[in-house]
Design a protein around this motif. Structure first.
Motif, PDB file in Angstrom:
ATOM      1  N   HIS A   1      51.920  37.583   9.816  1.00  0.00           N
ATOM      2  CA  HIS A   1      50.968  37.081   8.823  1.00  0.00           C
ATOM      3  C   HIS A   1      51.523  35.806   8.201  1.00  0.00           C
ATOM      4  O   HIS A   1      52.670  35.758   7.775  1.00  0.00           O
ATOM      5  CB  HIS A   1      50.755  38.148   7.748  1.00  0.00           C
TER       6      HIS A   1
ATOM      7  N   ASP B   1      36.304  47.093   4.365  1.00  0.00           N
ATOM      8  CA  ASP B   1      35.514  46.538   5.472  1.00  0.00           C
ATOM      9  C   ASP B   1      35.486  45.013   5.430  1.00  0.00           C
ATOM     10  O   ASP B   1      35.545  44.349   6.480  1.00  0.00           O
ATOM     11  CB  ASP B   1      34.091  47.084   5.418  1.00  0.00           C
TER      12      ASP B   1
ATOM     13  N   ILE C   1      37.826  42.975   4.263  1.00  0.00           N
ATOM     14  CA  ILE C   1      39.103  42.448   4.733  1.00  0.00           C
ATOM     15  C   ILE C   1      39.199  42.572   6.255  1.00  0.00           C
ATOM     16  O   ILE C   1      39.611  41.625   6.943  1.00  0.00           O
ATOM     17  CB  ILE C   1      40.282  43.167   4.049  1.00  0.00           C
ATOM     18  N   GLU C   2      38.782  43.687   6.794  1.00  0.00           N
ATOM     19  CA  GLU C   2      38.877  43.876   8.244  1.00  0.00           C
ATOM     20  C   GLU C   2      38.024  42.855   8.989  1.00  0.00           C
ATOM     21  O   GLU C   2      38.483  42.242   9.962  1.00  0.00           O
ATOM     22  CB  GLU C   2      38.466  45.286   8.626  1.00  0.00           C
ATOM     23  N   ARG C   3      36.806  42.647   8.534  1.00  0.00           N
ATOM     24  CA  ARG C   3      35.933  41.725   9.287  1.00  0.00           C
ATOM     25  C   ARG C   3      36.225  40.265   8.977  1.00  0.00           C
ATOM     26  O   ARG C   3      35.760  39.375   9.704  1.00  0.00           O
ATOM     27  CB  ARG C   3      34.462  42.050   9.022  1.00  0.00           C
ATOM     28  N   SER C   4      37.007  39.997   7.933  1.00  0.00           N
ATOM     29  CA  SER C   4      37.339  38.611   7.589  1.00  0.00           C
ATOM     30  C   SER C   4      38.474  38.050   8.422  1.00  0.00           C
ATOM     31  O   SER C   4      38.703  36.828   8.418  1.00  0.00           O
ATOM     32  CB  SER C   4      37.706  38.500   6.104  1.00  0.00           C
ATOM     33  N   ALA C   5      39.203  38.899   9.130  1.00  0.00           N
ATOM     34  CA  ALA C   5      40.326  38.413   9.935  1.00  0.00           C
ATOM     35  C   ALA C   5      39.809  37.484  11.031  1.00  0.00           C
ATOM     36  O   ALA C   5      38.950  37.867  11.826  1.00  0.00           O
ATOM     37  CB  ALA C   5      41.068  39.597  10.550  1.00  0.00           C
TER      38      ALA C   5
ATOM     39  N   MET D   1      43.839  34.691   5.499  1.00  0.00           N
ATOM     40  CA  MET D   1      44.143  35.595   6.601  1.00  0.00           C
ATOM     41  C   MET D   1      44.303  34.784   7.877  1.00  0.00           C
ATOM     42  O   MET D   1      43.594  33.794   8.089  1.00  0.00           O
ATOM     43  CB  MET D   1      43.021  36.615   6.788  1.00  0.00           C
TER      44      MET D   1
ATOM     45  N   THR E   1      46.858  39.188  10.032  1.00  0.00           N
ATOM     46  CA  THR E   1      46.962  39.641   8.650  1.00  0.00           C
ATOM     47  C   THR E   1      46.530  41.094   8.486  1.00  0.00           C
ATOM     48  O   THR E   1      47.171  41.862   7.750  1.00  0.00           O
ATOM     49  CB  THR E   1      46.129  38.734   7.725  1.00  0.00           C
ATOM     50  N   TRP E   2      45.438  41.473   9.135  1.00  0.00           N
ATOM     51  CA  TRP E   2      44.950  42.854   8.999  1.00  0.00           C
ATOM     52  C   TRP E   2      46.034  43.846   9.406  1.00  0.00           C
ATOM     53  O   TRP E   2      46.317  44.811   8.689  1.00  0.00           O
ATOM     54  CB  TRP E   2      43.686  43.034   9.831  1.00  0.00           C
ATOM     55  N   GLN E   3      46.666  43.613  10.550  1.00  0.00           N
ATOM     56  CA  GLN E   3      47.714  44.502  11.035  1.00  0.00           C
ATOM     57  C   GLN E   3      48.913  44.510  10.083  1.00  0.00           C
ATOM     58  O   GLN E   3      49.469  45.566   9.774  1.00  0.00           O
ATOM     59  CB  GLN E   3      48.164  44.066  12.435  1.00  0.00           C
TER      60      GLN E   3
ATOM     61  N   PHE F   1      46.165  41.691  -0.432  1.00  0.00           N
ATOM     62  CA  PHE F   1      44.953  42.227   0.185  1.00  0.00           C
ATOM     63  C   PHE F   1      44.732  43.690  -0.183  1.00  0.00           C
ATOM     64  O   PHE F   1      43.642  44.074  -0.576  1.00  0.00           O
ATOM     65  CB  PHE F   1      45.022  42.054   1.705  1.00  0.00           C
TER      66      PHE F   1
END
Length: 307
Positions: free
Chosen positions: A14, A66, A68-72, A86, A90-92, A137
């Motif tokens: 990240h 949701d 944050i996940e879809r914003s990656a 991100m 970043t999500w991981q 996040f």
């Protein structure tokens, strides 16, 4: 005393662009100082697992998770706020950071370790239940504390936050929750411009003027944090360990040094020994001068481990 350090290579992936202070080199600096200090071989190492969505949802709304996940992004950067971006990893990394805190909580409650430090990023204490901000996040410490209360059945936990910035996200998660006592100090007035007014009864916030030295911070902790912690008798203590109140850190303007972080950690460890079977989980927050950060983490981990 058995102390573990949790981390994962995903936390290095990240990044928020060239020149951003919350950079992967922070974890490298910590690791280098742990090795140079010769304490690396005296602590246990653990790999951070991925957090379950159900763990995140104990603090954050499903809409936020949701989002944050879809914003990656698939490439480049996606900006969440003017300071917080991100990249494709970043999500991981965020799941690893929260997962480290939860895994450390389980390991400490199960008695595998007396305490643990999570050398992870992104940090968490600015993340509110429905908003990412301030490089954060998901609120790693709040997620771990809720896990201790709602999954592991503890009745009372304390959160200690010694970052130079107020932990607004943690306060938003726990204000008014009688199961949680939050003790913090922070520079004020300063980002995120919160914490000094309208404190809930379970908040012990100590706003500090710029250029306050470590001795004054110690005195305030002795007078205001420690008696409340003694009365509260926490069954476990969580630390939002920000090291940007160090006098060498340009993102803040307080005057702490390594010995101050060691002293604070030792006071917390004494409370934990009396009331919480020694149980402490600490998670990295701020700290942006790489040399001061590494040295301060060494002082913190030494004090956790009693070495």
């Amino acid at each position: 005393m058995a102390t573990a350090v949790y981390s994962h290579p995903d936390c290095l992936l990240h990044e928020m662009g060239p020149g951003h202070p919350e950079c992967p080199e922070r974890l490298v600096a910590i690791e280098d100082q742990l090795i140079a200090s010769r304490i690396a071989q005296l602590i246990e190492r653990e790999s951070a697992p991925l957090a379950e969505i159900s763990s995140l949802a104990r603090v954050h709304t499903r809409a936020h998770i949701d989002f944050i996940e879809r914003s990656a992004p698939l490439q480049g950067h996606a900006w969440i706020d003017p300071d917080t971006a991100m990249n494709p990893h970043t999500w991981q990394a965020a799941l690893r950071a929260a997962g480290a805190a939860v895994a450390a909580t389980d390991a400490v409650i199960d008695g595998r370790y007396d305490n643990a430090f999570c050398s992870v990023r992104p940090p968490g204490h600015h993340a509110e239940p429905a908003r990412a901000m301030g490089f954060c996040f998901f609120n790693n410490v709040a997620i771990a504390a809720r896990h201790a209360l709602e999954v592991r059945g503890l009745a009372r936990v304390a959160v200690i936050d010694f970052d130079v910035h107020h932990g607004n996200g943690t306060e938003a998660a726990f204000a008014g929750d009688e199961r949680v006592l939050m003790c913090s100090f922070f520079q004020h007035p300063f980002y995120p411009f919160s914490g000094a007014e309208n404190q809930a009864a379970n908040m012990v916030n100590l706003p500090m003027a710029a250029r306050t030295p470590g001795a004054a911070v110690r005195e305030a902790i002795d007078l205001l944090w420690l008696p409340r912690l003694e009365t509260f008798k926490p069954e476990m203590i969580f630390i939002s360990a920000g090291f940007d109140a160090h006098r060498e850190d340009d993102l803040g303007n307080l005057g702490l040094v390594e010995d101050d972080y060691a002293w604070i950690t030792d006071q917390v460890r004494r409370i934990a020994a009396r009331y919480a079977h020694g149980r402490i989980v600490s998670c990295l927050e701020g700290g942006y001068n790489l040399s001061a950060l590494g040295r301060s983490v060494v002082a913190h981990v030494r004090a956790l481990a009693g070495i």
